[in-house]
Motif scaffolding. Structure first.
Motif, mmCIF file in Angstrom:
data_model
loop_
_atom_site.group_PDB
_atom_site.id
_atom_site.type_symbol
_atom_site.label_atom_id
_atom_site.label_comp_id
_atom_site.label_asym_id
_atom_site.label_seq_id
_atom_site.Cartn_x
_atom_site.Cartn_y
_atom_site.Cartn_z
ATOM 1 N N MET A 84 -30.754 37.344 -71.943
ATOM 2 C CA MET A 84 -29.851 37.744 -73.014
ATOM 3 C C MET A 84 -28.407 37.332 -72.748
ATOM 4 O O MET A 84 -27.956 37.339 -71.616
ATOM 5 C CB MET A 84 -29.925 39.251 -73.220
ATOM 6 C CG MET A 84 -31.220 39.685 -73.874
ATOM 7 S SD MET A 84 -31.142 41.353 -74.478
ATOM 8 C CE MET A 84 -31.473 42.245 -72.978
ATOM 9 N N LYS A 85 -27.717 36.976 -73.814
ATOM 10 C CA LYS A 85 -26.280 36.694 -73.732
ATOM 11 C C LYS A 85 -25.534 37.650 -74.650
ATOM 12 O O LYS A 85 -24.875 38.538 -74.199
ATOM 13 C CB LYS A 85 -25.981 35.237 -74.104
ATOM 14 C CG LYS A 85 -26.552 34.235 -73.136
ATOM 15 C CD LYS A 85 -25.896 34.330 -71.766
ATOM 16 C CE LYS A 85 -26.505 33.301 -70.823
ATOM 17 N NZ LYS A 85 -26.198 33.560 -69.448
ATOM 18 N N CYS A 86 -25.671 37.448 -75.989
ATOM 19 C CA CYS A 86 -24.914 38.315 -76.894
ATOM 20 C C CYS A 86 -25.558 39.703 -77.014
ATOM 21 O O CYS A 86 -24.870 40.689 -77.190
ATOM 22 C CB CYS A 86 -24.777 37.673 -78.273
ATOM 23 S SG CYS A 86 -26.298 37.688 -79.257
ATOM 24 N N GLY A 87 -26.858 39.746 -76.950
ATOM 25 C CA GLY A 87 -27.566 41.029 -77.011
ATOM 26 C C GLY A 87 -27.690 41.618 -78.397
ATOM 27 O O GLY A 87 -28.195 42.734 -78.556
ATOM 28 N N GLY A 89 -28.701 39.533 -81.327
ATOM 29 C CA GLY A 89 -29.422 38.653 -82.236
ATOM 30 C C GLY A 89 -28.593 37.569 -82.885
ATOM 31 O O GLY A 89 -28.984 37.016 -83.916
ATOM 32 N N MET A 90 -27.428 37.229 -82.336
ATOM 33 C CA MET A 90 -26.541 36.238 -82.945
ATOM 34 C C MET A 90 -26.569 34.863 -82.266
ATOM 35 O O MET A 90 -26.465 33.852 -82.939
ATOM 36 C CB MET A 90 -25.092 36.763 -82.928
ATOM 37 C CG MET A 90 -24.894 38.029 -83.720
ATOM 38 S SD MET A 90 -25.201 37.835 -85.484
ATOM 39 C CE MET A 90 -23.799 36.865 -85.967
ATOM 40 N N CYS A 91 -26.704 34.795 -80.976
ATOM 41 C CA CYS A 91 -26.502 33.508 -80.278
ATOM 42 C C CYS A 91 -27.788 32.677 -80.177
ATOM 43 O O CYS A 91 -27.718 31.469 -79.993
ATOM 44 C CB CYS A 91 -25.927 33.754 -78.883
ATOM 45 S SG CYS A 91 -27.086 34.470 -77.691
ATOM 46 N N GLY A 92 -28.933 33.277 -80.279
ATOM 47 C CA GLY A 92 -30.190 32.555 -80.175
ATOM 48 C C GLY A 92 -30.547 32.148 -78.755
ATOM 49 O O GLY A 92 -31.523 31.443 -78.533
ATOM 50 N N ARG A 93 -29.784 32.579 -77.786
ATOM 51 C CA ARG A 93 -30.006 32.206 -76.382
ATOM 52 C C ARG A 93 -31.283 32.826 -75.816
ATOM 53 O O ARG A 93 -31.878 32.271 -74.902
ATOM 54 C CB ARG A 93 -28.788 32.666 -75.552
ATOM 55 C CG ARG A 93 -28.898 32.482 -74.073
ATOM 56 C CD ARG A 93 -28.788 31.003 -73.712
ATOM 57 N NE ARG A 93 -28.791 30.813 -72.281
ATOM 58 C CZ ARG A 93 -29.892 30.719 -71.535
ATOM 59 N NH1 ARG A 93 -31.067 30.833 -72.093
ATOM 60 N NH2 ARG A 93 -29.820 30.539 -70.251
ATOM 61 N N CYS A 94 -31.723 33.891 -76.391
ATOM 62 C CA CYS A 94 -32.823 34.640 -75.771
ATOM 63 C C CYS A 94 -34.190 34.334 -76.390
ATOM 64 O O CYS A 94 -35.179 34.966 -76.024
ATOM 65 C CB CYS A 94 -32.552 36.131 -75.879
ATOM 66 S SG CYS A 94 -32.588 36.735 -77.577
ATOM 67 N N TYR A 100 -37.067 37.258 -80.288
ATOM 68 C CA TYR A 100 -35.750 37.434 -79.695
ATOM 69 C C TYR A 100 -35.901 38.508 -78.620
ATOM 70 O O TYR A 100 -36.292 39.637 -78.930
ATOM 71 C CB TYR A 100 -34.743 37.916 -80.728
ATOM 72 C CG TYR A 100 -34.247 36.843 -81.668
ATOM 73 C CD1 TYR A 100 -33.051 36.191 -81.411
ATOM 74 C CD2 TYR A 100 -34.978 36.504 -82.793
ATOM 75 C CE1 TYR A 100 -32.591 35.198 -82.262
ATOM 76 C CE2 TYR A 100 -34.518 35.516 -83.652
ATOM 77 C CZ TYR A 100 -33.328 34.873 -83.387
ATOM 78 O OH TYR A 100 -32.888 33.896 -84.237
ATOM 79 N N CYS A 102 -33.620 40.061 -77.113
ATOM 80 C CA CYS A 102 -32.682 41.167 -77.336
ATOM 81 C C CYS A 102 -33.115 42.092 -78.466
ATOM 82 O O CYS A 102 -32.766 43.278 -78.453
ATOM 83 C CB CYS A 102 -31.277 40.636 -77.590
ATOM 84 S SG CYS A 102 -31.068 39.734 -79.136
HETATM 85 S S1 FES Z 1 -29.117 37.471 -76.775
HETATM 86 FE FE1 FES Z 1 -28.180 36.442 -78.389
HETATM 87 S S2 FES Z 1 -29.732 36.335 -79.862
HETATM 88 FE FE2 FES Z 1 -30.600 37.497 -78.293
#
Ligand code: FES
Length: 120
Positions: A84-87, A89-94, A100, A102
């Motif tokens: 997780m990065k943003c946590g 649901g915005m960055c799509g990193r996870c 997702y 997060c």
């Molecule tokens: S941590 Fe950014 S979308 Fe899930």
């Protein structure tokens, strides 16, 4: 080591078999010495569920040991919080496939992850 007081409380309980381990021997350490997969194999836990939380490399090498120990994929639970990065649901990193971490996790069973691409 974090949560020393809580670990001591668990160790004092008769319904919990607490096993602690470190990677390298340190003076004064009274627990086991060895990596988690090795110690897990030696201990061969006979519990209803296995819960894994830690670095991805540890999870990667512990999963096959737990399967060897007889845990079915629906009884192996792990956390993917490291992705997780943003946590929110915005960055799509996870993303892992369509999930997702997060929003849909961060805790998944091996059974759930077996249905997703091996991106974790
Ligand atoms: S941590 Fe950014 S979308 Fe899930």
């Amino acid at each position: 080591m974090l949560y020393k007081d809580e670990l001591a409380q668990w160790d004092a309980r008769s319904d919990i078999n607490l096993i602690t381990t470190i990677d390298r021997e340190v003076e004064g350490w009274t627990g086991r010495v060895g990596f988690i997969p090795t110690v897990t194999k030696e201990v061969a836990p006979k519990t209803d569920y296995a819960i894994i939380c830690g670095p991805p490399v540890m999870i990667k090498f512990t999963l096959p040991v737990l399967v060897e120990c007889g845990f079915t994929p629906d009884r192996i639970i792990m956390s993917l919080e490291n992705r997780m990065k943003c946590g929110i649901g915005m960055c799509g990193r996870c993303n892992v496939g369509s999930k997702y971490v997060c929003k849909d996790g961060p805790v998944f069973t091996k059974e759930q992850l077996d249905q997703l691409p091996n991106e974790y």
